[in-house]
Scaffold this motif. Structure first.
Motif, mmCIF file in Angstrom:
data_model
loop_
_atom_site.group_PDB
_atom_site.id
_atom_site.type_symbol
_atom_site.label_atom_id
_atom_site.label_comp_id
_atom_site.label_asym_id
_atom_site.label_seq_id
_atom_site.Cartn_x
_atom_site.Cartn_y
_atom_site.Cartn_z
ATOM 1 N N GLU A 277 -11.908 -2.064 6.051
ATOM 2 C CA GLU A 277 -11.267 -1.034 6.865
ATOM 3 C C GLU A 277 -11.411 0.295 6.147
ATOM 4 N N THR A 278 -11.445 1.361 6.898
ATOM 5 C CA THR A 278 -11.547 2.696 6.303
ATOM 6 C C THR A 278 -10.281 3.028 5.522
ATOM 7 N N PHE A 279 -10.451 3.480 4.291
ATOM 8 C CA PHE A 279 -9.316 3.951 3.494
ATOM 9 C C PHE A 279 -9.837 5.005 2.521
ATOM 10 N N ASP A 280 -8.947 5.554 1.728
ATOM 11 C CA ASP A 280 -9.296 6.663 0.839
ATOM 12 C C ASP A 280 -9.981 6.137 -0.423
ATOM 13 N N VAL B 120 -6.269 -3.404 -3.792
ATOM 14 C CA VAL B 120 -6.366 -3.481 -2.331
ATOM 15 C C VAL B 120 -7.243 -4.635 -1.872
ATOM 16 N N LEU C 271 -7.991 -4.502 2.594
ATOM 17 C CA LEU C 271 -8.894 -3.370 2.787
ATOM 18 C C LEU C 271 -10.281 -3.659 2.236
ATOM 19 N N ARG D 155 0.834 -1.214 0.000
ATOM 20 C CA ARG D 155 0.000 0.000 0.000
ATOM 21 C C ARG D 155 0.866 1.260 0.000
ATOM 22 N N ASP D 156 0.195 2.392 -0.058
ATOM 23 C CA ASP D 156 0.870 3.700 0.033
ATOM 24 C C ASP D 156 2.037 3.794 -0.944
ATOM 25 N N MET E 163 -4.991 5.035 -4.199
ATOM 26 C CA MET E 163 -3.825 4.302 -3.734
ATOM 27 C C MET E 163 -3.033 3.685 -4.879
ATOM 28 N N SER F 158 -7.893 0.611 -6.278
ATOM 29 C CA SER F 158 -8.104 1.914 -5.660
ATOM 30 C C SER F 158 -7.421 2.988 -6.491
#
Length: 514
Positions: free
Chosen positions: A436-439, A506, A413, A164-165, A502, A499
């Motif tokens: 889970e909370t993500f953008d 995910v 996610l 991620r990221d 991201m 995503s």
């Protein structure tokens, strides 16, 4: 293959046996500790032994983790087209499976027309690596290119939801800092919650520019920024892998002594004059980076398609035979050719792979938001070159590492699932759930991939996620794919949630058949 470091090897498929060994070790330590406690408590030495064993017992439990294998390749390809086969370079037939594979190239052909065409479609090197790695279960995570510099990251499919990221950047250092023939490109990412950064550099050439090379490296580190509060710069990451054509040479030694030492395999005779090792003795920044021993031939400069060092002849008169007045009358281009072609290039370890684990004192000062109880250990298993490749005047260098870590994230996610039987005779149903909370955003999409796919963009069909609003956590959302979009060819497929923010997959579904 020459140059393999001796020592115990860790395999990514040996997790169960490693865990079993650690369990047995803890049991034996516990038994030993009990025996020590039964001894006389008046004995100071016994108390010290007991305390030490107790610390060992705690450390065994604290630092046990899973092992992941990382393979890095760096190669200055000297504008050449790729060879037909790169399996041995990528060590795909090794008994030790790889989890992450990172490739850094320098001097990829970047004429204006070629570079623009590569921006539209993948370059020939990327095509070769993707076509080779895709059938072996590797998917391209991301890539970044700056003219001739190219950095590509691949991962096994199972790891994708936990990478991620992802972010990449680049820094130019060629021609007053405006030209990208020299500089650095980097990719940073989170691997099971641990922050890694990969930096591929091509630094200034020629013997007399060792200090400038260090200055360029420091400039690259200072100017590369990332949009993450806990890792805004390269050195903020838990582990940094620095590699490329760093262009450090072997100073002082004459050509005859160099070649004699290389031919006899006495590489250690050359280490004291290797510019990078020399600079490490006086540059604190370089001292933070580790490198395996140079137990392989210097990787530059070779005659192409051979394992023979540079045999090029001077094309003009010897310099000692040229009158100064003659030099003044030479056209500038001829002077340049004369200067660079007057002697053979000395062999050198220009191509290197180093790494840096973030020092504990920096973590203690709160400069990184990593949990000290979830460390990441790096050990190098292989550091060598592969002399069998001859398309360039450089030989590729490979480094294989074992990453021991405790997973900080173990849940994808997004959970994606194919519902019911899928066939091209009717619309297909799928569901997804944000776990889970993500953008997330409404321009995210879910792709249908055939097993063996090469990248997130290598989908057969796709469907947009819920358009009107972002679902809440644990809300099950149902979507459908039109039958006209489904493949007619039966086989094994997978669904992946991509995503947009991201720039990664995910969530992946279990494999199913169409």
């Amino acid at each position: 293959m020459a140059g393999v470091l001796e020592g115990p090897r860790m395999r990514s498929d040996s997790n169960s046996s490693t865990a079993s060994n650690r369990t047995m070790l803890r049991q034996r330590l516990s038994q030993l500790l009990t025996c020590v406690e039964d001894l006389s408590s008046d004995d100071d030495a016994t108390e010290e032994v007991s305390r030490t064993l107790d610390e060992v017992f705690q450390l065994c439990g604290r630092y046990s983790g899973e092992f992941f294998r990382l393979h890095i390749v760096t190669w200055n390809v000297a504008t050449a087209e790729p060879p037909d086969d790169v399996r041995s370079l990528l060590q795909l037939d090794s008994d030790s499976p790889v989890d992450l594979l990172v490739i850094g190239l320098q001097e990829v052909r970047a004429t204006p027309v070629k570079y623009l065409s590569d921006l539209i479609a993948e370059d020939s090197w990327s095509h070769l690596f993707m076509n080779t790695l895709g059938p072996n279960g590797f998917i391209k995570v991301t890539s970044v290119r700056m003219q001739g510099l190219l950095l590509i990251v691949f991962a096994k499919q199972a790891h994708l939801p936990f990478i991620r990221d992802i972010q990449s950047t680049y820094t130019r250092t060629g021609i007053f800092g405006y030209w990208g023939n020299k500089g650095g490109v980097s990719v940073r990412l989170s691997f099971y919650g641990h922050m890694l950064c990969f930096l591929n550099c091509h630094l200034a050439a020629h013997m007399n520019y060792a200090v400038q090379r260090v200055d360029e490296f420091e400039y690259i580190l200072d100017t590369q920024d990332f949009d993450f509060y806990n890792t805004p710069q390269v050195l903020d990451h838990k582990v940094v892998f620095w590699f490329g054509d760093l262009n450090f040479r072997i100073a002082d030694h004459g050509l005859h002594f160099l070649r004699s030492s290389i031919n006899s395999g006495r590489y250690n005779l050359l280490w004291s004059k290797d510019q990078l090792l020399m600079m490490k003795k006086k540059e604190p920044l370089l001292q933070e980076f580790e490198e395996g021993p140079l137990q392989f031939k210097p990787t530059y400069k070779f005659d192409r398609f051979s394992e023979t060092y540079d045999t090029s002849k001077a094309v003009l008169l010897e310099k000692s035979q040229v009158d100064p007045l003659t030099i003044i009358r030479m056209p500038p281009l001829i002077i340049c050719l004369w200067l660079v072609s007057g002697k053979k290039r000395k062999p050198a370890w220009t191509d290197r792979i180093l790494w840096r684990v973030k020092p504990r004192d920096e973590e203690a000062r709160g400069l990184i938001a990593d949990d000290e109880d979830t460390p990441l250990k790096v050990t190098q298993d292989i550091y060598t070159c592969d002399p069998s490749y001859g398309v360039s005047d450089h030989k590729p260098v490979i480094g294989t590492f074992n990453l021991e870590l405790q997973k900080k994230v173990e849940t994808a996610l997004v959970c994606v699932s194919a519902e019911g039987q899928w066939s091209a005779d009717e619309d297909a149903v799928l569901t997804y759930t944000i776990q889970e909370t993500f953008d997330a955003c409404t321009s995210d999409w879910i792709g249908l991939y055939k097993i063996g796919f090469k990248s997130p963009l290598d989908y057969i069909a796709f469907v947009w996620v819920k358009e009107d609003e972002i679902p809440t956590v644990n809300e099950v959302v149902q979507l459908s794919m039109k039958r006209d979009d489904l493949p007619l060819l039966a086989g094994d497929y997978i669904l992946g949630y991509f995503s947009r923010n991201m720039q990664s997959l995910v969530g992946l579904s279990p494999t199913f058949q169409v």
